[in-house]
Design an enzyme around this catalytic site. Structure first.
Site, short mmCIF file in Angstrom:
data_model
loop_
_atom_site.label_atom_id
_atom_site.label_comp_id
_atom_site.label_asym_id
_atom_site.label_seq_id
_atom_site.Cartn_x
_atom_site.Cartn_y
_atom_site.Cartn_z
N GLU A 210 1.08 -1.33 0.25
CA GLU A 210 0.03 0.23 0.38
C GLU A 210 0.82 1.81 0.45
O GLU A 210 1.73 1.73 0.63
CB GLU A 210 -0.83 0.01 1.15
N LYS B 10 -8.61 -0.87 0.84
CA LYS B 10 -10.08 -1.31 1.72
C LYS B 10 -10.46 -2.31 1.10
O LYS B 10 -10.81 -2.08 -0.13
CB LYS B 10 -10.41 -0.26 2.19
#
Length: 321
Positions: free
Chosen positions: A209, A225
């Site tokens: 990420e 997410k």
């Protein structure tokens, strides 16, 4: 580039020869995401900046970090980490605890150069299985989860990221930090892998990420997410990916954090420069599918990368909204 996730490993950080180069005790290693395509290793350390755990977090912390990041030599870099609890500098009302496990709250080094590092992760070190346990236990954790649900129902918060601490202990033959890092990235290398050895222990990151990236005046964030497992069966794997992309709960979480980061970046970007090249797009790694979004903008003329970090800190995909 900044990344939001990390794993802290409190063991010795000795050398290990992986067959090509040695992970040096006094040198940090950064994965391909940080450099844009190559593994890099920190060269000569010119200076360091550290804030010990347990000390009060000064309101001027990020100003001090900004001052430390000045005068980087050509070809050099500043590398390291800023712990989540540093958020007390910008959000003192959070009431955050001390940084965990005795690691420094902030650990940065200024390198005279970044050198190409060509690891070969194919041969995995032999490491015995540790004893694993989770802190806090379920009887303590469950009421905390309920308190978050209650706060959402009351309208006090939109989302919280409540987590537990996974602890591994070896009865004998404790592995070195570099051995664990080699095993971690040989199983699956994420773009934002990093190995940061210190006297107190080591930080091992294998994160896919991107928190923030700033290049040529453009800033980007890629919150993740939503997660689903991969499958060796192609039909099942494709179904898992489709189900993730259509999952109402996962999409709602992703959009919420994308909106939060869009709001954060608006504080430091030029007006009308923010765009969303990707919202709830699929990213497939070796063992999982993820949903990610990408928010971009042009950094304001009088804003620095540290200003952008302060505006978005702590990382929304870790904190919640």
């Amino acid at each position: 580039a900044f990344t939001g996730a990390q794993v802290q490993v409190m063991i010795r950080a000795h050398d290990i020869d992986d067959g090509s180069e040695t992970l040096k005790l006094n040198s940090a290693i950064f994965g391909p995401g940080f450099s844009g395509g190559s593994w890099m290793q920190g060269g000569e350390v010119l200076d360091s900046f550290s804030l010990d755990a347990g000390k009060s977090v000064p309101e001027t912390l990020f100003e001090q970090i900004n001052a430390f990041c000045q005068d980087i030599p050509a070809g050099g870099a500043v590398g390291g980490y800023i712990g989540y609890e540093a958020a007390a500098a910008v959000m003192p009302d959070l009431g955050l605890p001390d940084a965990p496990e005795g690691l420094p709250l902030v650990h940065l080094q200024k390198f005279a150069s970044l050198e190409l590092f060509a690891p070969k992760w194919g041969e995995k070190p032999e490491i015995s299985s540790p004893h694993l346990f989770i802190d806090p236990s379920a009887d303590i954790y469950s009421p905390k989860v309920q308190s978050v649900i209650d706060a959402i129902l009351e309208g006090d918060i939109f989302q919280a990221n409540i987590s537990r601490h996974l602890i591994a202990e070896w009865a004998a033959g404790e592995p070195e930090a570099a051995e664990l890092f080699s095993l971690m990235v040989s199983n699956q290398t994420a773009d934002y892998a990093a190995f940061i050895p210190m006297d107190q222990g080591a930080v091992l990151s294998n994160s896919p990420e991107l928190f923030l990236s700033i290049k040529d005046g453009m800033i980007a964030a890629e919150p993740i997410k939503g997660t689903a497992p991969r499958s060796s069966d192609l039909i099942t794997d494709q179904k898992n990916a489709r189900d993730l992309q259509s999952n109402e709960k996962d999409r709602a979480e992703n959009v919420m954090i994308a909106d939060l980061l869009r709001n954060d970046l608006a504080k430091v970007c030029e007006d009308y420069s923010i765009s969303e090249p990707a919202i709830c797009e699929l990213r497939s790694l070796k063992s999982v599918h993820h949903l990610y979004s990408r928010i971009e903008g042009r950094l304001g003329a009088n804003k620095s990368p540290i200003d952008a970090l302060v505006a978005a800190f702590p990382c929304g995909s870790i904190t919640g909204a």
